[in-house]
Design a protein around this motif. Structure first.
Motif, PDB file in Angstrom:
ATOM      1  N   ASP A   1       5.046   7.508   1.918  1.00  0.00           N
ATOM      2  CA  ASP A   1       4.391   7.476   3.222  1.00  0.00           C
ATOM      3  C   ASP A   1       5.395   7.147   4.330  1.00  0.00           C
ATOM      4  OD1 ASP A   1       2.327   7.718   4.927  1.00  0.00           O
ATOM      5  OD2 ASP A   1       1.168   6.000   4.215  1.00  0.00           O
TER       6      ASP A   1
ATOM      7  N   TYR B   1       0.818  -1.217   0.000  1.00  0.00           N
ATOM      8  CA  TYR B   1       0.000   0.000   0.000  1.00  0.00           C
ATOM      9  C   TYR B   1       0.853   1.269   0.000  1.00  0.00           C
ATOM     10  CZ  TYR B   1      -4.105  -2.826   0.864  1.00  0.00           C
ATOM     11  OH  TYR B   1      -5.115  -3.736   0.733  1.00  0.00           O
ATOM     12  N   ASN B   2       2.139   1.128   0.283  1.00  0.00           N
ATOM     13  CA  ASN B   2       2.997   2.318   0.357  1.00  0.00           C
ATOM     14  C   ASN B   2       4.192   2.242  -0.590  1.00  0.00           C
ATOM     15  OD1 ASN B   2       1.530   3.955   2.086  1.00  0.00           O
ATOM     16  ND2 ASN B   2       2.324   2.943   3.912  1.00  0.00           N
TER      17      ASN B   2
END
Ligand SMILES: Nc1ncnc2c1ncn2[C@@H]1O[C@H](COP(=O)(O)OP(=O)(O)OP(=O)(O)O)[C@@H](O)[C@H]1O
Ligand SMILES: [Mg+2]
Length: 266
Positions: A208, A195-196
């Motif tokens: 992030d 997700y990052n």
């Protein structure tokens, strides 16, 4: 329409809407941001950093990220931390124990400003260590301006949104990131997952990083082990022959992880 097509359509509609509004950028700013944030953006415009602020790339738990344009026509990513969020409460532990933020003041606003500044500093440190992260440009209170990863108003996708053709190659690059981050930046990302990580020009870019900590942080080993476990879980699911968590931890740090570290609890 497939999900992807719908997404693309949504992006287009948003972009059109913003373009229309762009005739009077200030109007957009006033309608989207609270007064204080609007003033900060105006300040950054007066400073010659932001020329335009446009569509919203992402609305996350702690921040919204907007597309912007600088005075040389360069694209910018503008991350605006929400000043009203309960999520920040859990983030104390990432700042506590970081010697760079020893004198921070308690209280929500100053904490969020510290959090934004921490992301800026972390990006700078990683950038200096030649790690693939967006280049940070400036931070003002809860607004962080950085290099836009993408082209022509299209932000790069997350690796999880891409059908990776050679996942083992990307895995090797993520492993390389672990080593560089440890050896050259002496840090741990602490929220690493599919997700990052953005996928841009066929390579991963790490984002992030507000919660990233220095190796001296008391929880750094646990965060590192958790990052390794996350990455191995994801690439394992893509049938990559991953280096087992414990082995990878040993390779990166030169030490054996204790049972406490491997339990990933604090
Ligand atoms: N420099 C950048 N260039 C292009 N897109 C970006 C950039 N930084 C962030 N993004 C986009 O914005 C999204 C959110 O960014 P980030 O993960 O830093 O914020 P966040 O508030 O932690 O979000 P979340 O709570 O969803 O994790 C990313 O997933 C990415 O799509
Ligand atoms: Mg994120």
């Amino acid at each position: 329409m497939s999900d992807k097509e719908i997404d693309r359509f949504d992006v287009k509609v948003d972009q059109e809407r913003i373009r229309e509004k762009d005739r009077d950028t200030l109007k957009v700013i006033e309608s989207v941001f609270d007064f204080q944030t609007s003033m900060l953006i105006v300040k950054l415009m007066n400073k010659g950093i932001i020329k335009d602020i446009g569509f919203c790339i992402s609305t996350g738990k702690e921040a919204n990220v907007y597309h912007g344009v600088g005075y040389k026509g360069e694209e910018l990513a503008i991350k605006i931390y929400r000043t009203t969020t309960a999520e920040f409460k859990r983030n104390w532990m990432y700042v506590e124990g970081d010697p760079r933020f020893k004198g921070y003041k308690k209280g929500t606003y100053s904490f969020i400003y510290t959090w934004a500044r921490k992301e800026y500093k972390n990006l700078k440190r990683m950038n200096s260590a030649k790690i693939r992260v967006p280049v940070p440009i400036i931070v003002e209170k809860n607004v962080l301006v950085m290099e836009f990863i993408g082209k022509k108003e299209r932000a790069a996708p997350l690796i999880r949104e891409v059908n990776l053709r050679k996942p083992h190659k990307i895995y090797a690059q993520v492993i390389d990131f672990f080593f560089k981050l440890h050896e050259d930046a002496t840090m741990v990302h602490a929220d690493l997952s599919e997700y990052n990580i953005l996928f841009y020009q066929k390579k991963p870019i790490f984002i992030d990083v507000s919660q990233a900590v220095l190796l001296g942080h008391p929880y750094a080993p646990v965060f590192l082990y958790r990052d390794i476990a996350n990455i191995n879980r994801y690439f394992g699911s893509l049938r990559v022959d991953v280096i087992p968590n414990k082995e990878l931890y040993e390779q990166i740090t030169g030490t054996v992880p204790s049972p406490k570290i491997m339990s990933m609890e604090f």
